[in-house]
Enzyme design. Structure first.
Site, PDB file in Angstrom:
ATOM      1  N   ARG A   1      29.091  28.506  49.519  1.00 46.09           N
ATOM      2  CA  ARG A   1      27.957  28.623  50.464  1.00 46.09           C
ATOM      3  C   ARG A   1      26.705  29.109  49.735  1.00 46.09           C
ATOM      4  O   ARG A   1      25.972  29.970  50.224  1.00 46.09           O
ATOM      5  CB  ARG A   1      28.267  29.581  51.618  1.00 46.09           C
ATOM      6  CG  ARG A   1      29.447  29.224  52.444  1.00 46.09           C
ATOM      7  CD  ARG A   1      29.290  27.885  53.176  1.00 46.09           C
ATOM      8  NE  ARG A   1      30.465  27.645  53.989  1.00 46.09           N
ATOM      9  CZ  ARG A   1      31.579  27.074  53.525  1.00 46.09           C
ATOM     10  NH1 ARG A   1      31.632  26.634  52.269  1.00 46.09           N
ATOM     11  NH2 ARG A   1      32.609  26.903  54.314  1.00 46.09           N
TER      12      ARG A   1
ATOM     13  N   SER B   1      29.752  30.116  61.411  1.00 44.88           N
ATOM     14  CA  SER B   1      30.207  31.373  60.783  1.00 44.88           C
ATOM     15  C   SER B   1      29.010  32.233  60.422  1.00 44.88           C
ATOM     16  O   SER B   1      28.126  31.781  59.696  1.00 44.88           O
ATOM     17  CB  SER B   1      30.993  31.081  59.512  1.00 44.88           C
ATOM     18  OG  SER B   1      32.113  30.318  59.817  1.00 44.88           O
TER      19      SER B   1
ATOM     20  N   GLU C   1      26.127  34.569  56.087  1.00 44.19           N
ATOM     21  CA  GLU C   1      25.985  33.170  55.666  1.00 44.19           C
ATOM     22  C   GLU C   1      24.687  32.613  56.274  1.00 44.19           C
ATOM     23  O   GLU C   1      24.016  31.767  55.694  1.00 44.19           O
ATOM     24  CB  GLU C   1      27.204  32.389  56.177  1.00 44.19           C
ATOM     25  CG  GLU C   1      27.206  30.939  55.767  1.00 44.19           C
ATOM     26  CD  GLU C   1      28.476  30.200  56.210  1.00 44.19           C
ATOM     27  OE1 GLU C   1      29.584  30.754  56.101  1.00 44.19           O
ATOM     28  OE2 GLU C   1      28.318  29.056  56.654  1.00 44.19           O
TER      29      GLU C   1
HETATM   30  C1  LIG Z   1      28.702  25.296  65.459  1.00 54.61           C
HETATM   31  C2  LIG Z   1      28.331  25.377  63.999  1.00 54.61           C
HETATM   32  C3  LIG Z   1      29.295  25.107  63.041  1.00 54.61           C
HETATM   33  C4  LIG Z   1      28.970  25.174  61.683  1.00 54.61           C
HETATM   34  N1  LIG Z   1      29.937  24.891  60.768  1.00 54.61           N
HETATM   35  C5  LIG Z   1      29.651  24.933  59.457  1.00 54.61           C
HETATM   36  C6  LIG Z   1      30.656  24.625  58.484  1.00 54.61           C
HETATM   37  O1  LIG Z   1      31.791  24.292  58.816  1.00 54.61           O
HETATM   38  N2  LIG Z   1      30.316  24.701  57.180  1.00 54.61           N
HETATM   39  C7  LIG Z   1      29.064  25.031  56.777  1.00 54.61           C
HETATM   40  O2  LIG Z   1      28.830  25.070  55.559  1.00 54.61           O
HETATM   41  N3  LIG Z   1      28.089  25.329  57.672  1.00 54.61           N
HETATM   42  C8  LIG Z   1      28.349  25.278  58.990  1.00 54.61           C
HETATM   43  N4  LIG Z   1      27.374  25.592  59.905  1.00 54.61           N
HETATM   44  C9  LIG Z   1      26.040  26.003  59.433  1.00 54.61           C
HETATM   45  C10 LIG Z   1      24.995  24.867  59.389  1.00 54.61           C
HETATM   46  O3  LIG Z   1      25.378  23.797  60.174  1.00 54.61           O
HETATM   47  C11 LIG Z   1      24.737  24.375  57.956  1.00 54.61           C
HETATM   48  O4  LIG Z   1      24.375  25.428  57.115  1.00 54.61           O
HETATM   49  C12 LIG Z   1      23.652  23.293  57.906  1.00 54.61           C
HETATM   50  O5  LIG Z   1      23.567  22.737  56.617  1.00 54.61           O
HETATM   51  C13 LIG Z   1      22.264  23.825  58.306  1.00 54.61           C
HETATM   52  O6  LIG Z   1      21.411  22.712  58.435  1.00 54.61           O
HETATM   53  P1  LIG Z   1      20.062  22.787  59.247  1.00 54.61           P
HETATM   54  O7  LIG Z   1      19.343  21.510  59.029  1.00 54.61           O
HETATM   55  O8  LIG Z   1      20.335  23.155  60.650  1.00 54.61           O
HETATM   56  O9  LIG Z   1      19.338  23.965  58.476  1.00 54.61           O
HETATM   57  P2  LIG Z   1      18.278  25.084  59.046  1.00 54.61           P
HETATM   58  O10 LIG Z   1      19.052  26.017  59.892  1.00 54.61           O
HETATM   59  O11 LIG Z   1      17.165  24.325  59.702  1.00 54.61           O
HETATM   60  O12 LIG Z   1      17.834  25.721  57.725  1.00 54.61           O
HETATM   61  C14 LIG Z   1      18.729  26.504  56.963  1.00 54.61           C
HETATM   62  C15 LIG Z   1      18.028  26.908  55.652  1.00 54.61           C
HETATM   63  O13 LIG Z   1      17.775  25.753  54.866  1.00 54.61           O
HETATM   64  C16 LIG Z   1      16.363  25.601  54.625  1.00 54.61           C
HETATM   65  N5  LIG Z   1      16.085  24.163  54.714  1.00 54.61           N
HETATM   66  C17 LIG Z   1      16.383  23.339  55.737  1.00 54.61           C
HETATM   67  N6  LIG Z   1      16.033  22.070  55.427  1.00 54.61           N
HETATM   68  C18 LIG Z   1      15.491  22.117  54.192  1.00 54.61           C
HETATM   69  C19 LIG Z   1      14.926  21.129  53.326  1.00 54.61           C
HETATM   70  N7  LIG Z   1      14.861  19.825  53.649  1.00 54.61           N
HETATM   71  N8  LIG Z   1      14.433  21.527  52.133  1.00 54.61           N
HETATM   72  C20 LIG Z   1      14.469  22.843  51.759  1.00 54.61           C
HETATM   73  N9  LIG Z   1      14.989  23.817  52.540  1.00 54.61           N
HETATM   74  C21 LIG Z   1      15.506  23.442  53.744  1.00 54.61           C
HETATM   75  C22 LIG Z   1      15.683  26.409  55.707  1.00 54.61           C
HETATM   76  O14 LIG Z   1      14.389  26.809  55.283  1.00 54.61           O
HETATM   77  C23 LIG Z   1      16.661  27.552  55.886  1.00 54.61           C
HETATM   78  O15 LIG Z   1      16.455  28.526  54.883  1.00 54.61           O
HETATM   79  C24 LIG Z   1      27.658  25.519  61.279  1.00 54.61           C
HETATM   80  C25 LIG Z   1      26.683  25.788  62.257  1.00 54.61           C
HETATM   81  C26 LIG Z   1      27.025  25.706  63.607  1.00 54.61           C
HETATM   82  C27 LIG Z   1      25.982  25.957  64.641  1.00 54.61           C
END
Ligand SMILES: Cc1cc2nc3c(=O)[nH]c(=O)nc-3n(C[C@H](O)[C@H](O)[C@H](O)COP(=O)(O)OP(=O)(O)OC[C@H]3O[C@@H](n4cnc5c(N)ncnc54)[C@H](O)[C@@H]3O)c2cc1C
Length: 333
Positions: free
Chosen positions: A164, A235, A329
């Site tokens: 992560r 998580s 995380e």
């Molecule tokens: C129900 C649920 C289940 C989940 N299960 C998992 C799992 O099994 N495994 C796992 O690893 N994660 C899991 N996650 C966490 C999440 O889905 C991941 O971390 C996902 O990659 C976040 O993507 P996002 O686009 O929503 O990021 P955001 O929440 O929008 O951003 C997260 C971070 O990334 C940065 N960021 C976003 N996009 C970019 C970009 N294009 N360039 C540079 N920086 C950027 C943001 O500035 C921020 O710091 C889960 C979340 C939920 C709600």
């Protein structure tokens, strides 16, 4: 290019926290991004890149320019009999990519089905689930520096992927926007079902990537709260990595303590939290999900601060009892 003042982020984060961004814009292309980075009004603003908002906890208004990345596109770059390289826009929805991959009978990312969020965010924390991580299928990415506008290609070794974790969470935190990611997917059947709970579900000995995707989707739907119904960010804490002495010490007190050894010794944070009876705990408007001790939930219009307070209470109690520091995380803003 539309720059909105004081824009609510309520519908842009899966915790469903209602705070405002000082400035907000959505980009659909690299040209849009260029305009934002060179615009007189926004050039000197600090920038925050937002994908699906599924890995953030907003505890206050964001006093920056929030750039909502919607750069789309899936393009096959090259292929041979065994592999296919695909270039994907950072604003694509991650699960749409997994669906595209399994629909095309490709292998490599099916275990990462139903993880919310965008393609561009996936490398940030090297998303992982069910024995698979993004890095396993990652080839390279293209990112643009938010101050210098310089476009840089990061190969896998440049990204310093870990559990992560990546360079974008550390040394290069908030410095780049990831605009494109290239994945390498396999054409030949190659399934990974070793992780607890998957093998038993595989009924067909010729199961393909779509079958594995369906199994993972069912497992996740049974275990995790749907963020459209109950605010959460998956998580909340990472599984702590401990040394052998700490493990031996804990095993004397808790002979049943679960642990995994790969490169390091990891113990499930959920076990520690559950042992202290936090699972299902409710306070005011937030709590710990009843089916999964790692997931903090927003029951009813909780603020980010309330959820962060609950997180701190859990962290403190785990530290007091086990002398282990839990690390979030989720990014707390
Ligand atoms: C129900 C649920 C289940 C989940 N299960 C998992 C799992 O099994 N495994 C796992 O690893 N994660 C899991 N996650 C966490 C999440 O889905 C991941 O971390 C996902 O990659 C976040 O993507 P996002 O686009 O929503 O990021 P955001 O929440 O929008 O951003 C997260 C971070 O990334 C940065 N960021 C976003 N996009 C970019 C970009 N294009 N360039 C540079 N920086 C950027 C943001 O500035 C921020 O710091 C889960 C979340 C939920 C709600």
């Amino acid at each position: 290019m539309n720059i909105i003042n004081s824009h609510s982020l309520l519908n842009y984060n899966t915790f469903k926290i209602d705070v405002n961004a000082k400035l907000f814009t959505t980009i659909h292309t690299e040209e849009d991004l260029n305009k934002v980075l060179n615009n007189a009004k926004t050039k000197n603003e600090k920038k925050f890149i937002l994908g699906g908002g599924s890995n953030i906890l907003l505890t206050q208004n964001i006093n920056n320019l929030v750039i909502h990345n919607q750069i789309k596109g899936i393009k096959v770059i090259k292929e041979n009999d065994n592999k296919i390289n695909v270039e994907i826009g950072g604003g694509e929805v991650w699960d749409d990519i997994v669906n595209w991959s399994t629909t095309n009978n490709l292998y490599g990312i099916e275990n990462l089905s139903l993880i919310p969020g965008s393609m561009g965010a996936a490398p940030i924390q090297n998303i992982g689930a069910y024995g698979c991580e993004l890095k396993d299928s990652f080839k390279k990415l293209e990112a643009i520096h938010l101050e210098t506008n310089e476009k840089i290609v990061f190969k896998k070794s440049d990204c310093h992927f870990g559990y992560r974790d990546s360079i974008f969470k550390n040394k290069l935190h908030n410095q780049f926007i990831i605009t494109k990611v290239q994945l390498e997917l396999m054409k030949k059947r190659q399934i990974n079902i070793e992780y607890n709970g998957i093998k038993e579900q595989v009924k067909n000995k010729n199961a393909n990537s779509q079958d594995i995707r369906n199994i993972i989707i069912n497992l996740r739907k049974n275990k995790l709260p749907n963020p459209t119904k109950l605010g959460n960010a998956g998580s909340f804490f990472k599984n702590p990595i401990i040394n052998l002495n700490t493990l031996k010490h804990l095993q004397k007190i808790y002979p049943d303590i679960p642990f995994y050894t790969t490169k390091n010794i990891k113990i499930p944070a959920a076990w520690l939290i559950e042992k202290l009876n936090w699972k299902g705990h409710k306070e005011k408007r937030c709590g710990v999900y009843k089916k999964h001790a790692l997931i903090l939930v927003n029951y009813n219009d909780a603020t980010g601060k309330e959820i962060n307070n609950l997180s701190n209470k859990i962290k403190n109690s785990v530290y007091k009892k086990f002398n282990i520091n839990l690390e979030e995380e989720v990014s707390i803003l």
